[in-house]
Design a protein around this motif. Structure first.
Motif, PDB file in Angstrom:
ATOM      1  N   GLN A   1       0.828  -1.205   0.000  1.00  8.28           N
ATOM      2  CA  GLN A   1       0.000   0.000   0.000  1.00  8.28           C
ATOM      3  C   GLN A   1       0.862   1.255   0.000  1.00  8.28           C
ATOM      4  N   VAL A   2       1.982   1.224   0.722  1.00 13.85           N
ATOM      5  CA  VAL A   2       2.876   2.388   0.789  1.00 13.85           C
ATOM      6  C   VAL A   2       3.372   2.765  -0.601  1.00 13.85           C
ATOM      7  N   ILE A   3       3.834   1.770  -1.347  1.00 14.01           N
ATOM      8  CA  ILE A   3       4.372   2.028  -2.694  1.00 14.01           C
ATOM      9  C   ILE A   3       3.268   2.550  -3.612  1.00 14.01           C
ATOM     10  N   TRP A   4       2.100   1.944  -3.541  1.00 14.46           N
ATOM     11  CA  TRP A   4       0.977   2.386  -4.376  1.00 14.46           C
ATOM     12  C   TRP A   4       0.600   3.836  -4.060  1.00 14.46           C
ATOM     13  N   ASP A   5       0.596   4.175  -2.782  1.00 16.10           N
ATOM     14  CA  ASP A   5       0.255   5.545  -2.381  1.00 16.10           C
ATOM     15  C   ASP A   5       1.321   6.539  -2.826  1.00 16.10           C
ATOM     16  N   LEU A   6       2.605   6.142  -2.773  1.00 16.74           N
ATOM     17  CA  LEU A   6       3.688   7.028  -3.221  1.00 16.74           C
ATOM     18  C   LEU A   6       3.589   7.298  -4.724  1.00 16.74           C
ATOM     19  N   ILE A   7       3.283   6.275  -5.486  1.00 21.91           N
ATOM     20  CA  ILE A   7       3.148   6.443  -6.943  1.00 21.91           C
ATOM     21  C   ILE A   7       2.032   7.430  -7.263  1.00 21.91           C
TER      22      ILE A   7
ATOM     23  N   VAL B   1       4.316  13.195  -0.729  1.00 22.95           N
ATOM     24  CA  VAL B   1       5.271  12.110  -0.511  1.00 22.95           C
ATOM     25  C   VAL B   1       5.641  12.003   0.964  1.00 22.95           C
ATOM     26  N   ASN B   2       5.926  13.146   1.589  1.00 25.18           N
ATOM     27  CA  ASN B   2       6.277  13.145   3.006  1.00 25.18           C
ATOM     28  C   ASN B   2       5.132  12.612   3.868  1.00 25.18           C
ATOM     29  N   GLU B   3       3.911  12.992   3.514  1.00 29.48           N
ATOM     30  CA  GLU B   3       2.747  12.522   4.284  1.00 29.48           C
ATOM     31  C   GLU B   3       2.645  10.999   4.245  1.00 29.48           C
ATOM     32  N   VAL B   4       2.880  10.420   3.083  1.00 25.29           N
ATOM     33  CA  VAL B   4       2.816   8.962   2.963  1.00 25.29           C
ATOM     34  C   VAL B   4       3.919   8.310   3.794  1.00 25.29           C
ATOM     35  N   LEU B   5       5.141   8.809   3.658  1.00 28.55           N
ATOM     36  CA  LEU B   5       6.271   8.212   4.368  1.00 28.55           C
ATOM     37  C   LEU B   5       6.130   8.345   5.878  1.00 28.55           C
ATOM     38  N   ARG B   6       5.571   9.451   6.338  1.00 22.01           N
ATOM     39  CA  ARG B   6       5.404   9.656   7.777  1.00 22.01           C
ATOM     40  C   ARG B   6       4.386   8.682   8.364  1.00 22.01           C
TER      41      ARG B   6
END
Length: 438
Positions: free
Chosen positions: A27-33, A134-139
């Motif tokens: 899910q993290v990768i999909w959200d970053l894309i 991007v930062n929001e997803v990674l956090r």
């Protein structure tokens, strides 16, 4: 369920001409894309002005970034899984760093950076750590996770093994861009056996190494890389286009600094020209924006900006001759004077370009930092540096090749309706009559 471990209900795939499919399960990768900062990479070409030389080279940083991610996914999920020296907890960190490694590239990256003294890696860091999607997803993975990803990309992370997957002499980034660039330019030089390379790759303390039995696959990669630099990345026509693009940007800034009244004001460039470029403004810059200005600046009153933009749009590029600035500096000084006297501004129309100034290089073992050598894992468990075992790699190791060319507008020199005598002297100094290719 913890966000870092969350999987998609159904695997997503991107059809890819190089890797066949790019698989996304996290899910993290999909959200970053899906973030706007990553989607922006669709509007940044991977090879800058190379499309003016190899017409198929229209591929983007977006597709390359997905390719690097896919290679690292295969390494972490298949090649390294359950092997000694590999910590499975580093998987998501590796995948995110691979996906985001080129996030900060600007339009026509290297020309853009050269003119304005910028560093795409610094903007990558700002995007990952700043107020971005991007930062929001990674956090959501962890408060310190954006910092960890940024450190891997910046090569400052203590996790050297993960860094080596993204940035080393033989990494996922280089593997993908060689194969991808060869595919889209239509050349055969960049092809190598990536399947074999991945099969012989092993995690080892602070870097990925390669089994001795796979040495020939590594040699193949090194030679493919060497050939691609000189046949594609340093192609003189591409360099000519880069020279003109660089001069367009330099001229536009000089005019802005001189309070020139643009018919088409460079609104998107304002903060850049005034040296207070914000991340928000930087993210608005892509190649669609830059090409728009190059198109409309063909209508400007300034003859130099108008001409340079017309050359770029219509591919009326500068010609070139081999030129060694160290040995022929007197010739260059004379040419500068003659250009001035002939009404051709040498600051924009007489340019020495050296391939050694470009941010590409071929394999040179034994240097520190990013130039850590490729190591082979011997049958007894020892490591040996590649060039000590490979006669092929040893033959090119440490041999720095430089290439200098002098670029100029042949059409202006041949037009003898004005300053005919001066232009004939220019032609003689450039030895145009002795160069059948011009």
């Amino acid at each position: 369920m913890e966000y870092a471990k969350l999987k998609l209900s159904e695997e997503k795939v991107f059809k890819d001409p190089v890797h066949r499919y790019v698989h996304v399960r996290d899910q993290v990768i999909w959200d970053l894309i899906g973030t706007k900062e990553f989607q922006r990479l669709r509007r940044i070409r991977q090879l800058g002005t190379t499309f003016l030389t190899f017409h198929g080279a229209e591929h983007s940083r977006f597709s390359h970034s997905l390719g690097v991610y896919e290679i690292v996914r295969r390494i972490t999920d298949d090649v390294f899984k359950n092997r000694p020296n590999w910590n499975g907890k580093d998987r998501l960190l590796s995948l995110c760093a691979a996906l985001l490694h080129d996030l900060g590239h600007g339009p026509f990256s290297h020309s853009f950076e050269k003119v304005f003294g910028m560093d795409h890696e610094e903007f990558t860091k700002q995007i990952i750590l700043g107020k971005t999607e991007v930062n929001e997803v990674l956090r959501r993975v962890g408060r310190n996770f954006p910092k960890k990803v940024a450190e891997v990309i910046a090569k400052t992370s203590e996790n050297k093994l993960v860094v080596s997957l993204i940035s080393s002499q033989l990494d996922a980034d280089r593997m993908d861009y060689l194969l991808r660039d060869a595919y889209y330019t239509g050349v055969s030089y960049g092809h190598f056996d990536i399947e074999r390379l991945l099969r012989v790759m092993r995690p080892h303390e602070d870097q990925a190494v390669f089994k001795y039995s796979g040495m020939h696959a590594v040699e193949d990669y090194i030679m493919s890389r060497y050939q691609m630099y000189w046949q594609v990345y340093f192609h003189p026509v591409t360099r000519s286009a880069e020279v003109i693009l660089t001069k367009i940007l330099q001229r536009a800034k000089a005019l802005y600094d001189a309070s020139y009244d643009f018919k088409h004001e460079p609104r998107h460039f304002r903060s850049l020209f005034e040296d207070h470029l914000s991340l928000e403004d930087y993210l608005k810059m892509d190649e669609h924006v830059m090409l728009y200005y190059i198109e409309v600046w063909q209508e400007e009153d300034d003859s130099i900006l108008r001409d340079l933009c017309s050359r770029f749009v219509n591919r009326n590029l500068f010609k070139y001759v081999e030129f060694d600035p160290a040995k022929e500096f007197k010739v260059h000084s004379r040419l500068e004077k003659l250009f001035q006297e002939a009404g051709i501004d040498p600051n924009y129309y007489l340019v020495i370009d050296s391939s050694s100034d470009l941010p590409y290089d071929f394999y040179r073992p034994g240097e520190e930092g990013e130039r850590l050598p490729i190591n082979l894992l011997m049958r007894n468990g020892d490591l040996k540096e590649l060039s000590r075992e490979s006669d092929i790699v040893d033959a090119i190791s440490g041999k720095r090749r430089t290439d200098h060319k002098l670029y100029f507008p042949l059409d202006l020199i041949k037009d003898e309706t004005e300053y005919g005598e001066k232009k004939r002297e220019i032609a003689a100094l450039l030895k145009l009559s002795q160069n059948p290719e011009i």
